[in-house]
Design a protein around this motif. Structure first.
Motif, mmCIF file in Angstrom:
data_model
loop_
_atom_site.group_PDB
_atom_site.id
_atom_site.type_symbol
_atom_site.label_atom_id
_atom_site.label_comp_id
_atom_site.label_asym_id
_atom_site.label_seq_id
_atom_site.Cartn_x
_atom_site.Cartn_y
_atom_site.Cartn_z
ATOM 1 N N SER A 1 -50.362 5.509 16.107
ATOM 2 C CA SER A 1 -51.078 5.192 14.870
ATOM 3 C C SER A 1 -50.387 5.797 13.649
ATOM 4 N N GLN A 2 -49.823 7.013 13.799
ATOM 5 C CA GLN A 2 -49.154 7.617 12.644
ATOM 6 C C GLN A 2 -47.840 6.909 12.332
ATOM 7 N N TRP A 3 -47.098 6.533 13.379
ATOM 8 C CA TRP A 3 -45.862 5.786 13.143
ATOM 9 C C TRP A 3 -46.154 4.478 12.412
ATOM 10 N N SER A 4 -47.275 3.871 12.724
ATOM 11 C CA SER A 4 -47.606 2.592 12.083
ATOM 12 C C SER A 4 -47.984 2.769 10.620
ATOM 13 N N LEU A 5 -48.311 4.011 10.221
ATOM 14 C CA LEU A 5 -48.679 4.284 8.825
ATOM 15 C C LEU A 5 -47.512 4.843 8.017
ATOM 16 N N LEU A 6 -47.001 6.003 8.458
ATOM 17 C CA LEU A 6 -46.010 6.701 7.644
ATOM 18 C C LEU A 6 -45.361 7.810 8.457
ATOM 19 N N ASN B 1 -40.785 13.140 5.074
ATOM 20 C CA ASN B 1 -40.611 14.584 5.095
ATOM 21 C C ASN B 1 -41.654 15.272 4.227
ATOM 22 N N SER B 2 -41.727 16.579 4.357
ATOM 23 C CA SER B 2 -42.831 17.344 3.759
ATOM 24 C C SER B 2 -42.738 17.473 2.250
ATOM 25 N N ARG B 3 -41.722 16.929 1.610
ATOM 26 C CA ARG B 3 -41.683 16.950 0.148
ATOM 27 C C ARG B 3 -42.616 15.895 -0.441
ATOM 28 N N PHE B 4 -43.037 14.965 0.420
ATOM 29 C CA PHE B 4 -44.060 14.028 -0.023
ATOM 30 C C PHE B 4 -45.433 14.648 0.204
ATOM 31 N N HIS B 5 -46.419 14.055 -0.438
ATOM 32 C CA HIS B 5 -47.774 14.597 -0.399
ATOM 33 C C HIS B 5 -48.637 13.722 0.505
ATOM 34 N N TYR B 6 -49.188 14.299 1.586
ATOM 35 C CA TYR B 6 -50.039 13.546 2.500
ATOM 36 C C TYR B 6 -51.003 14.537 3.178
ATOM 37 N N LEU C 1 -50.423 17.082 6.674
ATOM 38 C CA LEU C 1 -49.792 18.384 6.528
ATOM 39 C C LEU C 1 -50.824 19.444 6.134
ATOM 40 N N VAL C 2 -51.684 19.100 5.213
ATOM 41 C CA VAL C 2 -52.695 20.053 4.761
ATOM 42 C C VAL C 2 -53.658 20.396 5.900
ATOM 43 N N ARG C 3 -54.107 19.368 6.616
ATOM 44 C CA ARG C 3 -55.050 19.592 7.709
ATOM 45 C C ARG C 3 -54.443 20.490 8.784
ATOM 46 N N PHE C 4 -53.179 20.245 9.100
ATOM 47 C CA PHE C 4 -52.549 21.001 10.173
ATOM 48 C C PHE C 4 -52.299 22.449 9.766
ATOM 49 N N THR C 5 -51.754 22.671 8.584
ATOM 50 C CA THR C 5 -51.475 24.053 8.178
ATOM 51 C C THR C 5 -52.765 24.839 7.972
ATOM 52 N N GLU C 6 -53.827 24.187 7.496
ATOM 53 C CA GLU C 6 -55.128 24.867 7.403
ATOM 54 C C GLU C 6 -55.605 25.298 8.786
ATOM 55 N N ARG C 7 -55.418 24.420 9.755
ATOM 56 C CA ARG C 7 -55.868 24.717 11.111
ATOM 57 C C ARG C 7 -55.083 25.896 11.689
ATOM 58 N N LEU C 8 -53.784 25.912 11.475
ATOM 59 C CA LEU C 8 -52.966 27.016 11.983
ATOM 60 C C LEU C 8 -53.338 28.333 11.307
ATOM 61 N N ALA C 9 -53.567 28.286 10.002
ATOM 62 C CA ALA C 9 -53.943 29.501 9.279
ATOM 63 C C ALA C 9 -55.283 30.041 9.767
ATOM 64 N N GLU C 10 -56.206 29.142 10.114
ATOM 65 C CA GLU C 10 -57.497 29.575 10.648
ATOM 66 C C GLU C 10 -57.342 30.261 12.003
ATOM 67 N N ALA D 1 -37.503 17.297 9.402
ATOM 68 C CA ALA D 1 -38.594 16.777 10.222
ATOM 69 C C ALA D 1 -39.736 17.766 10.356
ATOM 70 N N GLY D 2 -39.513 19.019 9.959
ATOM 71 C CA GLY D 2 -40.570 20.010 10.027
ATOM 72 C C GLY D 2 -41.717 19.636 9.100
ATOM 73 N N GLY D 3 -42.904 19.477 9.627
ATOM 74 C CA GLY D 3 -44.052 19.125 8.809
ATOM 75 C C GLY D 3 -44.143 17.666 8.447
ATOM 76 N N SER D 4 -43.411 16.799 9.157
ATOM 77 C CA SER D 4 -43.535 15.367 8.904
ATOM 78 C C SER D 4 -44.943 14.909 9.247
ATOM 79 N N PRO D 5 -45.395 13.766 8.706
ATOM 80 C CA PRO D 5 -46.735 13.271 9.077
ATOM 81 C C PRO D 5 -46.905 13.124 10.584
ATOM 82 N N LEU D 6 -45.854 12.637 11.251
ATOM 83 C CA LEU D 6 -45.944 12.461 12.698
ATOM 84 C C LEU D 6 -46.098 13.798 13.407
#
Length: 978
Positions: free
Chosen positions: A615-620, A623-628, A631-640, A850-855
């Motif tokens: 599903s993610q490949w079908s969307l986008l 790299n992490s210089r784009f805003h999506y 990335l926010v959801r995952f890093t928040e989860r790791l920080a928690e 590729a670090g932090g890519s949407p996929l």
């Protein structure tokens, strides 16, 4: 057992001291004496300064002339190009010396010792060894064909001419009534078959016991046989009995592969042609031989209670008998004849040719469906569902009007999990699924035989054509021509849920005339069965499918294009193309419990990860210089998940990249110049990560090539380190204080200390209690940062703890993680404090393509969701505790298990050759891993000595699979450490 019997022969009563005296006084031989095994005699090896010899003390029931015959046979075979023992004369010049010991009149002989490795040292017999047994048996038969001696006319328990009498006499020694009945039933039938041809069986002098106990190889365990060490059963007997005895040995050495005897038989027949009568008698004689071994062993142990040799052999002898008794005798006899058929005939056999009259009319090649290991029809573990092949095929036929399955396909549906037995996966026919009532045409001339209501056999000129799912009752016994109507498809496998009644026809050919071929056979017998049952595709108007690539050929291609420094597990690895949960499956449909893959945390082939990636490949994916959002959801989860005060995340591709970045963060933040790393550790392969790695297993020159900015401190290994025990932290910390003082004296400042919170590379060795808290206190007092390399041991793997540092009650300044985060997708992270991360900005922006890519972020989130939803941390605790208890119990039984390490599902088993000295057993670890692979478990050695089994499976490992691993390890240790 109350009646005396010529088959009840207790060994002579003789102590080691008496044997030592006899060797000295009668043969002038002195040295270290050890007893060797024997059924009814006594054998002693004597190690002298000049070499080894064997003192043989014959059973009093053995006549002197029989011993003279054995000596004469050895002399007769001198030119056979085999290493054989030679008789040594006693002090008085005789090669047979008489002695009376405790009222026993004994005959003694001294023989030279035949050098080499006994075949019994091989945990499993190779095909080469199995064939070599047959070849040597034939050479002995050929060499003894013209040997005559009065001592060969013996009343011998192992003479299969009187096998029935032996069984009758000794059967009461078998205590278990069910086993007695089984022995009687099987052997009565075999004896009847032998009686039909007994008068036509050739008789000559034979060795009589060419088995693994009596042969050696100078080339080691893998080599062919170079010597025969015992001739105690030389006597006149049926020529074919020699081969039967050898085949019985192969059965108890290879019970998982009973058809391995065909390799023995083929090698024998290449030197000594077998008559028609001998071919008919061979399999029944093998059955009788295994039964004679069983009843003799039971009687001998009952009669001679301290005979450890006979007692130890009982289990494998019963296994040989049960294996033989379980076979289809008619099929085995036919296979034996097929195997020894004249090679010229075999070479003239042609593949099944095309026909002008296809069996079921023209078939669309596009109707072929895939039921192999890599079939998409079996995603998400559906291959474990009963009847899955029929369901997939009938659904395809209902949808398309026709479905055709492949010949020679290794079917995933037949794969068995959690077993050491070979899965019977090779499909020997072609299945055609089509509407019920479809007409069937004879593709060849032949005689129709109606086997049952849904099975027809067409006996052709060169082979039988078997059709299951065809009704042709009216034609039974008729001779028909190609193109004639043969019958119609009957709905024996109809699927009622389809509007059209779909029926399946199984099409098979066989050169075993009149014998129904199996539908599935073991991959180990593929070459044989595919000669016996050729591909019938041409009779359906189809082109045969291309056969699978040989894994060995693929390995050659890999080595030609892939840098060989990127090692692979095993010298001859299976070709793994599928995984499910904690199971791996090779292209032959054999399953293995994955006990080593801490990368695949939540298991192989997880459908939620598949869907997340799709599903993610079908969307986008960028790299992490784009805003999506991902990335926010995952890093928040790791920080928690991170312990306070760690709140900031860097996303990278791998553990190596995470360690490299962590070191840069520490050097940048502190401005200091030295990093402390513990010995024996591995942290990665980049310049910086390798610099702080000192495992000599990963880099033999590690200790001599560390750069100046790295300082190694003593490895706090509580089991094998400088100081031992979980209370050894103060001693290690005292040494660390000395290191720090020395560095200060040199004007060096410490930027960071990096270590795994559990010694992953050593197999999960826990650090001494309080070690990290003491280290971290000292580091922080000097303004240094503490880096916890959690790449291997964290992410719920320890069960009780999510992070490895929790079991040491510390919080690091920087955590590095990878492996488990992406379940095989390249994903890593560094988690640290905000101030550490912000200071790094002074060196410029950080970026990982590729670090932090949407996929990557989507997969990382899905992994965490699965771990939570499926309770995998709790599973690691429960299954890991169960597994560790089992490993510790093995340690109580096997001295080669020096220690068991770890917690949760990060465990290690340290193998030693001497427990007191804790000597690493590196060779044993390598052999164990190979043997475990054969038993359906993948595990690899680790540690600086490569002697620790590292056990770090996917966290979904089940109790059942853990128990299978424990059984496999138990069996392998029993084989290799007996």
């Amino acid at each position: 057992m109350n009646e005396p019997s010529p088959f009840h022969l207790p060994r002579p009563r003789l102590t080691l001291e008496q044997a030592t005296d006899l060797a000295r006084d009668r043969f002038g031989i002195t040295g270290t004496v050890t007893e060797l095994g024997s059924h009814q005699d006594r054998n002693f090896r004597i190690e002298t300064d000049a070499g080894a010899v064997v003192l043989k003390v014959a059973n009093p029931a053995v006549a002197t002339v029989e011993l003279e015959a054995q000596n004469a046979a050895l002399q007769h075979l001198v030119g056979l190009n085999l290493d054989l023992p030679a008789p040594v004369a006693g002090i008085e010049g005789s090669r047979i010396v008489h002695a009376t010991i405790d009222g026993q009149n004994l005959d003694l002989r001294l023989l030279t010792y035949v050098d080499g490795h006994p075949l019994t040292e091989s945990a499993r017999l190779s095909v080469g060894q199995i064939r070599s047994l047959g070849d040597v048996a034939a050479r002995l038969v050929h060499g003894l064909a013209d040997f005559e001696h009065p001592g060969t006319d013996r009343f011998l328990q192992w003479d299969l001419r009187r096998g029935g009498a032996v069984i009758d006499a000794l059967l009461p020694a078998v205590d278990d009534e069910a086993r007695r009945v089984r022995l009687r039933t099987v052997t009565d039938t075999a004896r009847q078959r032998i009686a039909l041809v007994a008068d036509d069986l050739r008789v000559q002098t034979i060795h009589g016991d060419l088995t693994d106990d009596n042969v050696v190889s100078r080339d080691g365990a893998a080599g062919t046989i170079t010597g025969v060490i015992d001739f105690g059963d030389v006597a006149r007997g049926w020529l074919v009995a020699e081969l039967a005895a050898t085949c019985a040995c192969v059965l108890y050495r290879s019970p998982q592969h009973p058809l391995a005897i065909l390799d023995t038989i083929e090698a024998f027949a290449a030197r000594v042609a077998l008559t028609e009568a001998e071919l008919g008698a061979l399999w029944p004689l093998i059955l009788v031989r295994t039964a004679v071994l069983v009843v003799s062993g039971e009687a001998q142990v009952q009669l001679d209670g301290d005979n450890d040799y006979a007692d130890a052999n009982r289990a494998r002898e019963w296994l040989a008998f049960e294996t033989a008794a379980a076979q289809n005798s008619a099929e085995l006899e036919a296979l034996i004849r097929f195997t020894v058929a004249d090679q010229a005939v075999a070479e003239q056999r042609q593949p099944i040719g095309a026909t002008e009259h296809p069996l079921l009319g023209p078939l669309d090649p596009e109707a072929r469906i895939d039921l192999s290991v890599t079939s998409a029809a079996f995603d998400a573990g559906s291959w474990l569902e009963p009847g899955i092949d029929e369901r997939v095929a009938t659904d395809a036929a209902a949808r398309l009007g026709l479905a055709v399955t492949g010949y020679g396909e290794f079917r995933l549906s037949q794969t068995k999990i959690d077993t050491a037995d070979e899965s019977i996966t090779l499909h020997l026919g072609v299945g055609v699924y089509l509407p019920e009532g479809s007409p069937v045409t004879a593709p060849i001339d032949g005689t129709v035989v109606v086997v049952d209501s849904t099975t027809v056999r067409l006996d052709g000129a060169d082979y039988d054509l078997w059709l299951t799912g065809v009704a042709a009752t009216a034609l039974d016994g008729e001779v028909i021509r190609a193109g004639a109507a043969l019958g119609s498809v009957t709905a024996h496998s109809r699927r009622a849920r389809h509007e059209t009644a779909i029926a399946g026809v199984m099409v098979q050919t066989s050169r075993l005339r009149g014998i129904r071929p199996p539908r599935f056979v073991a991959p180990s017998t593929a070459a044989l069965w595919q000669r016996v049952c050729p591909d019938p595709s041409a009779l359906l108007g189809l082109t045969p499918l291309r056969s699978l690539a040989d894994p060995a050929v693929l390995l050659q291609r890999r080595d030609a294009s892939f840098a060989r420094v990127q090692e692979h597990y095993y010298a001859a690895p299976p070709q793994i193309e599928r995984g499910w949960k904690h199971h791996l499956i090779d292209t032959h449909g054999q399953s293995y419990v994955d006990m080593v893959n801490n990368v695949t945390t939540v298991g192989h082939g997880h459908p939620r990860i598949t869907e997340a990636a799709r599903s993610q490949w079908s969307l986008l994916n960028t790299n992490s210089r784009f805003h999506y959002e991902e990335l926010v959801r995952f890093t928040e989860r790791l920080a928690e998940l991170a312990p306070d005060p760690l709140d900031t995340v860097f996303l990278v591709n791998s553990g190596t990249e995470a360690v490299d970045l962590a070191l840069r963060l520490a050097l940048s933040y502190t401005g200091h110049d030295t990093v402390l790393s513990v010995r024996e550790a591995y942290h990665g392969w980049s310049m910086a990560a390798d610099a702080v790695s000192s495992s000599v297993a990963d880099n033999p020159r590690a200790l001599e090539t560390r750069p100046d900015w790295v300082h190694l401190v003593e490895a706090p290994n509580a089991v094998r380190g400088k100081y031992r025990g979980m209370q050894s932290a103060p001693q290690y910390l005292n040494d660390l204080d000395g290191d720090l003082q020395a560095l200060s004296a040199e004007g060096r400042t410490v930027a960071a200390f990096i270590a795994e919170p559990v010694f992953g590379n050593a197999g999960g060795v826990l650090l001494p209690d309080g070690y990290l808290s003491g280290v971290y206190e000292r580091m922080r007092a000097r303004g240094a940062l503490c880096i916890a390399d959690e790449v291997q041991v964290s992410y719920a793997r320890l069960g009780r703890h999510f992070w490895g540092t929790e079991q040491q009650n510390v919080v690091p300044d920087i955590i590095t993680i990878a492996k488990a985060m992406g379940n095989g997708h390249p994903l890593g992270a560094v988690i640290t404090r905000r101030d550490v991360a912000e200071r790094f900005a002074d060196d410029g922006p950080f970026f990982s393509s590729a670090g932090g890519s949407p996929l990557s972020c989507r997969i990382g989130l899905t992994v965490l969701d699965i771990m939570r939803d499926e309770g995998l941390q709790q599973n690691a605790e429960v299954v890991g505790r169960h597994l560790k208890r089992g490993l510790e119990r093995l340690g109580e039984r096997f001295d080669s298990v020096g220690a068991v390490y770890g917690m949760g599902l990060y465990l290690g088993v340290e193998l030693v050759s001497d427990r007191a000295k804790f000597t690493p057993a590196t060779a044993l670890a390598a052999r164990l891993c190979d043997e475990l692979l054969l038993r359906g478990c993948i595990v690899q050695p680790t540690g600086d000595f490569k002697n620790v089994l590292k056990i770090k499976p996917p966290l979904c490992l089940s109790i059942a699979s853990a128990d299978h691993f424990l059984r496999a390890l138990d069996g392998a240790l029993s084989e290799l450490c007996a």
